[in-house]
Design a protein around this motif. Structure first.
Motif, PDB file in Angstrom:
ATOM      1  N   GLY A 110      48.463  39.393  35.706  1.00  0.00           N
ATOM      2  CA  GLY A 110      49.090  39.109  34.414  1.00  0.00           C
ATOM      3  C   GLY A 110      48.463  37.973  33.624  1.00  0.00           C
ATOM      4  N   PHE A 111      47.221  37.573  33.960  1.00  0.00           N
ATOM      5  CA  PHE A 111      46.582  36.459  33.254  1.00  0.00           C
ATOM      6  C   PHE A 111      45.900  36.893  31.958  1.00  0.00           C
ATOM      7  CE2 PHE A 111      46.538  34.583  37.571  1.00  0.00           C
ATOM      8  CZ  PHE A 111      47.053  33.336  37.278  1.00  0.00           C
ATOM      9  N   SER A 112      45.499  38.149  31.900  1.00  0.00           N
ATOM     10  CA  SER A 112      44.653  38.585  30.789  1.00  0.00           C
ATOM     11  C   SER A 112      45.414  39.370  29.732  1.00  0.00           C
ATOM     12  CB  SER A 112      43.515  39.454  31.331  1.00  0.00           C
ATOM     13  OG  SER A 112      42.721  39.920  30.258  1.00  0.00           O
ATOM     14  N   THR A 113      45.019  39.161  28.483  1.00  0.00           N
ATOM     15  CA  THR A 113      45.612  39.902  27.367  1.00  0.00           C
ATOM     16  C   THR A 113      44.957  41.286  27.242  1.00  0.00           C
ATOM     17  OG1 THR A 113      43.989  39.009  25.820  1.00  0.00           O
ATOM     18  CG2 THR A 113      46.014  37.761  26.086  1.00  0.00           C
ATOM     19  N   LEU A 195      46.511  35.512  20.901  1.00  0.00           N
ATOM     20  CA  LEU A 195      47.137  35.896  22.175  1.00  0.00           C
ATOM     21  C   LEU A 195      46.607  35.040  23.325  1.00  0.00           C
ATOM     22  CD1 LEU A 195      47.184  39.777  21.730  1.00  0.00           C
ATOM     23  CD2 LEU A 195      49.194  38.281  21.864  1.00  0.00           C
ATOM     24  N   ALA A 196      45.324  34.672  23.246  1.00  0.00           N
ATOM     25  CA  ALA A 196      44.749  33.797  24.284  1.00  0.00           C
ATOM     26  C   ALA A 196      45.480  32.451  24.298  1.00  0.00           C
ATOM     27  CB  ALA A 196      43.264  33.590  24.038  1.00  0.00           C
ATOM     28  N   GLN A 197      45.814  31.939  23.121  1.00  0.00           N
ATOM     29  CA  GLN A 197      46.538  30.656  23.029  1.00  0.00           C
ATOM     30  C   GLN A 197      47.963  30.786  23.592  1.00  0.00           C
ATOM     31  OE1 GLN A 197      45.534  30.296  18.704  1.00  0.00           O
ATOM     32  NE2 GLN A 197      45.302  28.133  19.175  1.00  0.00           N
ATOM     33  N   VAL A 198      48.615  31.907  23.255  1.00  0.00           N
ATOM     34  CA  VAL A 198      49.988  32.146  23.737  1.00  0.00           C
ATOM     35  C   VAL A 198      49.985  32.276  25.261  1.00  0.00           C
ATOM     36  CG1 VAL A 198      51.926  33.792  23.716  1.00  0.00           C
ATOM     37  CG2 VAL A 198      50.739  33.230  21.573  1.00  0.00           C
ATOM     38  N   PHE A 199      49.019  33.028  25.790  1.00  0.00           N
ATOM     39  CA  PHE A 199      48.933  33.223  27.248  1.00  0.00           C
ATOM     40  C   PHE A 199      48.570  31.924  27.946  1.00  0.00           C
ATOM     41  CE2 PHE A 199      48.941  37.839  28.644  1.00  0.00           C
ATOM     42  CZ  PHE A 199      49.684  38.267  27.550  1.00  0.00           C
TER      43      PHE A 199
END
Length: 306
Positions: A110-113, A195-199
């Motif tokens: 679950g790490f990747s968008t 999305l990278a920032q949110v994750f």
């Protein structure tokens, strides 16, 4: 597929100025690239490599030998575990604060968008809260704080409100559902970066990364021998600022303290004035290295009369 390509490999290991008989710690084993490189320099020395990830533990088996010891633990417990092995002082410590390529490439983590999968993001899949639990249970204020501080998300307040509104209607079961739920907040044409920032924000919160880093740095300064080296690779401004401040001031906020004689009270001294960044060649070979910064510090000699 390569498990993980280590970033700034030669630079970070060279910065440790390794003694073949010395004791070293790699606090972030990951795919073992940095550990394997350190072991090449050791003869009668010893390397202790920490990682809380069971996948990393599996990878560590290929390095088994008299000079190597894998420690399945979070690096915030550095001192405790070294003590268990009878180690009081070490000659050098390396930390690569990035998420390993393997963790990004396994959808179940679950790490990747890029993939659909569960909203997990735990570095240690056997313990702690998941990203889904954060999204489902945190208040709007708490979500606003983590998106704003850890993700540096510009519309953090709107995003937090959207998450709370959407979860009240339907719980988030997967990454795809979560991305769909926040699509109204995602700037067009900048989806990947956003999305990278949110994750990133969720991952930092799930793993309590900033507090763990703080604790590790303080302990690293304690366990290093005078003249011992600390080599830290960070990937975002929050981590880098924390590492930079601790090296420069011996603390994470505020100004450096001084003793009665005007001497700065701080355990470390920067070896290089500026951080080391990847070469053009490395950037071409490994796009994940683009935000990496290596900072190197040396433990100061103890002053007489202390």
């Amino acid at each position: 597929m390569e498990y993980h390509r280590p970033v700034l490999l030669e630079e970070s290991v060279e910065a440790l100025a390794i003694k073949p008989e010395g004791v070293y710690v790699d606090v972030t084993f990951g795919g073992g690239g940095h550990s394997a490189r350190i072991l090449q320099e050791l003869t009668s020395g010893k390397l202790y490599s920490f990682d809380q990830d069971s996948d990393a533990q599996e990878q560590s088996q290929r390095l088994e030998g008299p000079t190597f010891q894998f420690v399945r633990a979070n690096f915030r417990d550095l001192k405790k575990y070294l003590r268990l092995y009878g180690v009081k002082k070490v000659d050098g410590i390396l930390a690569d604060l990035g998420v390993s390529s393997h963790q990004f490439n396994v959808p179940e983590r679950g790490f990747s968008t890029r993939f659909d999968g569960p909203l997990d993001m735990r570095m240690n899949s056997d313990a702690g809260i998941t990203a889904r639990e954060v999204l489902e249970t945190y208040s709007e204020e708490q979500l606003h704080r983590i998106f704003g501080i850890y993700g540096e998300v510009k519309n953090a307040k709107t995003l937090a409100r959207t998450v709370v509104e959407k979860r009240n209607r339907q719980p988030f079961e997967s990454i795809a559902e979560f991305k769909q739920a926040i699509s109204s907040c995602t700037p067009k044409g900048k989806e990947n970066k956003y999305l990278a920032q949110v994750f990133q924000a969720l991952r930092i919160e799930v793993n309590d990364e900033m507090k763990a880093l703080e604790e590790m740095l303080e302990q690293a300064a304690e366990v290093l021998k005078p003249g011992g080296r600390l080599s830290v690779i960070s990937y975002h401004s929050l981590e880098d600022r924390m590492v930079k401040n601790f090296i420069a001031k011996g603390k994470f906020f505020g100004e450096v303290e001084k003793d009665l004689f005007g001497n700065e009270i701080k355990p470390l001294e920067a070896v290089y004035r500026k951080p080391i960044t990847p070469s053009d060649e490395e950037l071409l070979q490994n796009s994940r290295s683009r935000s990496a910064k290596l900072r190197v510090a040396e433990k100061k000699e103890e002053r007489e009369g202390k």
